[in-house]
Enzyme design. Structure first.
Site, PDB file in Angstrom:
ATOM      1  NE  ARG A  50      16.781 -57.776 -19.044  1.00  0.00           N
ATOM      2  CZ  ARG A  50      17.540 -57.051 -17.683  1.00  0.00           C
ATOM      3  NH1 ARG A  50      17.242 -55.161 -18.674  1.00  0.00           N
ATOM      4  NH2 ARG A  50      18.960 -57.308 -17.957  1.00  0.00           N
ATOM      5  CG  ASP A  52      17.854 -65.489 -21.872  1.00  0.00           C
ATOM      6  OD1 ASP A  52      18.069 -64.302 -21.501  1.00  0.00           O
ATOM      7  OD2 ASP A  52      18.084 -66.414 -21.379  1.00  0.00           O
ATOM      8  NE  ARG A 196      17.506 -70.893 -23.445  1.00  0.00           N
ATOM      9  CZ  ARG A 196      18.738 -70.626 -23.051  1.00  0.00           C
ATOM     10  NH1 ARG A 196      18.694 -69.203 -22.963  1.00  0.00           N
ATOM     11  NH2 ARG A 196      19.550 -70.916 -23.075  1.00  0.00           N
TER      12      ARG A 196
END
Length: 243
Positions: A50, A52, A196
């Site tokens: 999934r 971002d 991240r």
């Protein structure tokens, strides 16, 4: 029921992430809309990751069940044409019984691209974080080595109610590629914003803002506030999904 597997790649710049959401443009939403136009009914798809908003994919796996398998090569070509270049359908195949894009893969690998040079490269600005400052790659690799193994990555994740933040990282490291600096990480799965956050912590180490040896302390704290920088999404690429 037969399972159709689509291997896709996409430029995430114009999407609010992979997963379908109401009233915003997503990769999964555009793909399901295209499937409906081609096959005449709505199919619910499942993805291997999934990503971002703004995150890209070199290799993403998507599956859906169908009572009657379509002409797969015709489906691939039609989807590829309809999705207009932002999403590329690399292949379409019938998967083994029970195959599921979310649960069947044994690992996912991401790469993150950073440009330390002073001037921005306009040709890579949508998929490379232009940092514009030199980095201590040796220190960053010391920090990255601390991510390897099974840990509770609560400090590096945006937590979701009831979801575990324990993950096993198989590989993590930095290297140079042309004029860019690249982070590669491989794990069975990742939690929300984990990659991240790992990148952001390493960048702070590379800039001398933090010590590489702090990584053990930060992991043990299980405190989101211990990680300062979160790297912007556009430098991140879902690189490969392994079975």
């Amino acid at each position: 029921m037969p399972v159709v597997r689509l291997d896709i790649a996409y430029d995430g710049t114009g999407f609010h992430g992979f997963a379908r959401q109401p009233n915003v443009r997503t990769v999964q939403g555009e793909l399901e809309d295209a499937l409906e136009r081609i096959l005449g009914r709505r199919y619910e798809t499942t993805g291997a990751g999934r990503t971002d908003a703004g995150v890209h994919a070199r290799h993403q796996i998507v599956t859906f069940e169908t009572a009657e398998p379509p002409d797969l090569e015709r489906l691939r070509k039609s989807l590829d044409r309809m999705l207009g270049g932002e999403v590329s359908v690399l292949s379409a195949s019938e998967a083994p019984e029970g195959f599921n894009a979310r649960f069947s893969p044994s690992w996912r690998a991401y790469r993150y691209f950073v440009d330390p040079r002073p001037a921005t490269d306009p040709l890579t600005r949508n998929w490379v974080w232009h940092l514009g400052r030199p980095l201590d790659l040796e220190a960053m690799n010391v920090a990255a080595s601390g991510f390897v193994g099974e840990h509770d990555f609560a400090s590096f994740c945006r937590q979701r109610p009831g979801a575990t933040t324990v993950r096993q990282v198989f590989e993590a490291g930095w290297w140079t590629e042309d004029d860019r600096v690249v982070f590669g990480v491989k794990a069975r799965a990742f939690c929300h914003q984990m990659v991240r956050s790992l990148v952001g912590f390493c960048i702070d180490v590379g800039l001398g803002r933090r010590r590489a040896e702090e990584v053990e302390e930060v992991i043990a704290a299980r405190d989101r506030q211990k990680v300062g920088t979160i790297a912007p999404p556009h430098g991140l690429v879902l690189w490969e999904v392994g079975l």
